[in-house]
Design a protein around this motif. Structure first.
Motif, mmCIF file in Angstrom:
data_model
loop_
_atom_site.group_PDB
_atom_site.id
_atom_site.type_symbol
_atom_site.label_atom_id
_atom_site.label_comp_id
_atom_site.label_asym_id
_atom_site.label_seq_id
_atom_site.Cartn_x
_atom_site.Cartn_y
_atom_site.Cartn_z
ATOM 1 N N TYR A 342 6.693 59.352 46.687
ATOM 2 C CA TYR A 342 5.246 59.469 46.521
ATOM 3 C C TYR A 342 4.484 59.461 47.848
ATOM 4 O O TYR A 342 3.494 60.181 48.009
ATOM 5 N N LYS A 346 2.174 62.576 49.203
ATOM 6 C CA LYS A 346 0.764 62.456 49.577
ATOM 7 C C LYS A 346 0.488 63.162 50.902
ATOM 8 O O LYS A 346 -0.484 63.918 51.036
ATOM 9 N N THR A 373 -5.805 62.626 43.598
ATOM 10 C CA THR A 373 -6.510 61.610 42.810
ATOM 11 C C THR A 373 -5.542 60.858 41.910
ATOM 12 O O THR A 373 -5.610 59.628 41.768
ATOM 13 N N GLU A 374 -4.623 61.594 41.295
ATOM 14 C CA GLU A 374 -3.629 60.963 40.423
ATOM 15 C C GLU A 374 -2.725 60.027 41.217
ATOM 16 O O GLU A 374 -2.397 58.925 40.758
ATOM 17 N N ALA A 376 -3.528 58.456 43.908
ATOM 18 C CA ALA A 376 -4.319 57.287 44.286
ATOM 19 C C ALA A 376 -4.483 56.315 43.120
ATOM 20 O O ALA A 376 -4.412 55.092 43.295
ATOM 21 N N SER A 377 -4.677 56.854 41.910
ATOM 22 C CA SER A 377 -4.925 55.982 40.753
ATOM 23 C C SER A 377 -3.647 55.378 40.183
ATOM 24 O O SER A 377 -3.628 54.216 39.767
ATOM 25 N N SER A 378 -2.569 56.161 40.167
ATOM 26 C CA SER A 378 -1.342 55.691 39.523
ATOM 27 C C SER A 378 -0.402 54.989 40.496
ATOM 28 O O SER A 378 0.402 54.146 40.077
ATOM 29 N N ARG A 379 -0.476 55.366 41.765
ATOM 30 C CA ARG A 379 0.472 54.803 42.749
ATOM 31 C C ARG A 379 -0.223 53.978 43.809
ATOM 32 O O ARG A 379 0.442 53.430 44.701
ATOM 33 N N GLY A 380 -1.537 53.971 43.779
ATOM 34 C CA GLY A 380 -2.273 53.180 44.766
ATOM 35 C C GLY A 380 -2.172 53.732 46.174
ATOM 36 O O GLY A 380 -2.273 52.972 47.145
ATOM 37 N N LEU A 381 -1.986 55.059 46.272
ATOM 38 C CA LEU A 381 -1.813 55.668 47.600
ATOM 39 C C LEU A 381 -3.101 56.328 48.067
ATOM 40 O O LEU A 381 -3.881 56.822 47.283
#
Length: 381
Positions: A342, A346, A373-374, A376-381
């Motif tokens: 992941y 990114k 965006t996904e 950032a929201s799902s993996r906190g990246l």
């Protein structure tokens, strides 16, 4: 689809009807396109949201088998290309031309100019006038050439049923004039028809068309291998192989669209081999095929193998400044996500976004931003 597109219209078909000529498949145009974006200068664009995976020419859920000439054949320099287009139109009639024949030539040149100016309605109007005059004067070559231009114009405009009828009319005149079914010009038209049937979901006709093109060319190539250089130049043999590569490529996209993934993989592998052998590793078409093969492998869950191909494609795309580098990078990022890499995904998406913004590819920009965006929201990246 997003390979470099041909800038010619109808080139080569009329000449092929009267004499042997190199570069047959350059007459293939950009047809209805899937996958959004595009490096071509002409053709009717179909606006679609790019798929999560497979940012090449093969949008999942789309019928993406309509043709583009891509880069299978050499492209002329602009001056040479204009001169060749001029020669093609002049070949519509015998020399010296009559007053009627000169009038038809001027009409066809005006139609080409209208197409270049992106005025298809005016081009179609002129072509209808030229066809009427050619029929009235019974000038067979002009009839064939005009039908071919009309067919390609309809194909570009996504008027597929009209294009089908016009391509059939063109083929009928060529066959009636003595052209054989295995001639490259006939195969090119058959390939377009197969892609039309695929887009129209006429599956039986699509499969039959692709199989006819491929089996005919494979037999033809086997025979040509035995011919000496004097009997058939190597360049002409290569042109036939490149046309076969184009058939493999188009068939692979269709097979991918109907979810026959392993069969699509085999076709892409064959197309890639031909492109590598004739065009070389660094040719834009080779890069496109590597990317598409990666998409197909990824769809089957072969993530490591897919990554190997897409990574190589991205490296080559950077080296040659491929106009669709951002799509290759986006594809690689999607595959990295499937590999659970992941953080790396990114970084690659961010690079792809910068490239997409430089190219002004709005559809890809939107897609990449959604993926970031996904992440950032799902993996906190």
């Amino acid at each position: 689809m997003w390979g470099p597109l041909s800038r010619s219209l109808g080139r080569g078909l009329l000449a092929a009807a009267g004499r042997r000529r190199r570069g047959y498949a350059r007459l293939l145009l950009a047809g209805p396109r899937g996958g959004g974006g595009g490096g071509g200068r002409r053709g009717t664009e179909v606006t679609t949201k790019p798929p999560r995976v497979g940012q090449g020419r093969s949008g999942r859920g789309l019928c993406v088998v309509a043709l583009a000439a891509l880069s299978w054949f050499f492209k002329s320099a602009p001056a040479e290309e204009e001169e060749e287009e001029e020669d093609d139109v002049n070949e519509v009639v015998e020399s010296p031309p009559s007053e009627t024949e000169l009038k038809i030539i001027q009409m066809l040149k005006r139609a080409k100019l209208s197409i270049m100016k992106k005025d298809p309605e005016e081009a179609e109007r002129i072509l209808h006038e030229a066809l009427h005059l050619a029929h009235k004067a019974n000038i067979k070559k002009a009839i064939i050439y005009t039908y071919d231009m009309m067919a390609n114009l309809a194909f570009m405009r996504n008027q597929l049923e009209k294009a089908e009828k016009l391509f059939k009319a063109t083929m009928s005149y060529l066959l009636a004039g003595g052209m054989k079914q295995e001639d490259n010009a006939i195969i090119e038209i058959s390939l377009k028809l197969a892609s039309i049937y695929a887009t129209l979901k006429k599956q039986e006709f699509a499969f039959a068309g692709y199989e006819f093109c491929i089996s005919t060319l494979e037999r033809k190539i086997t025979k040509e291998k035995a011919l000496s250089e004097e009997a058939m130049p190597a360049e002409e043999k290569d042109n036939t192989r490149l046309l076969l590569g184009m058939c493999y490529d188009s068939y692979a996209r269709y097979l991918l669209d109907v979810n026959r993934l392993s069969d699509a993989q085999k076709m892409y592998e064959k197309a890639l081999q031909i492109s590598r052998e004739i065009r070389g590793e660094r040719h834009p078409q080779t890069v496109v095929l590597m990317n598409d093969l990666a998409t197909t492998l990824d769809a089957q869950g072969h993530f490591d193998e897919a990554y190997t191909y897409v990574k190589k494609a991205s490296e080559l795309a950077r080296q040659i400044e491929h106009p669709e580098l951002h799509r290759v990078l986006s594809n690689m990022a999607g595959i990295l996500m499937h590999k659970a890499s992941y953080v790396e995904a990114k970084y690659v998406y961010e690079e792809a976004l910068k490239e997409a913004e430089l190219k002004g590819d709005e559809a890809s920009i939107e897609h990449i931003k959604e993926e970031l965006t996904e992440l950032a929201s799902s993996r906190g990246l």
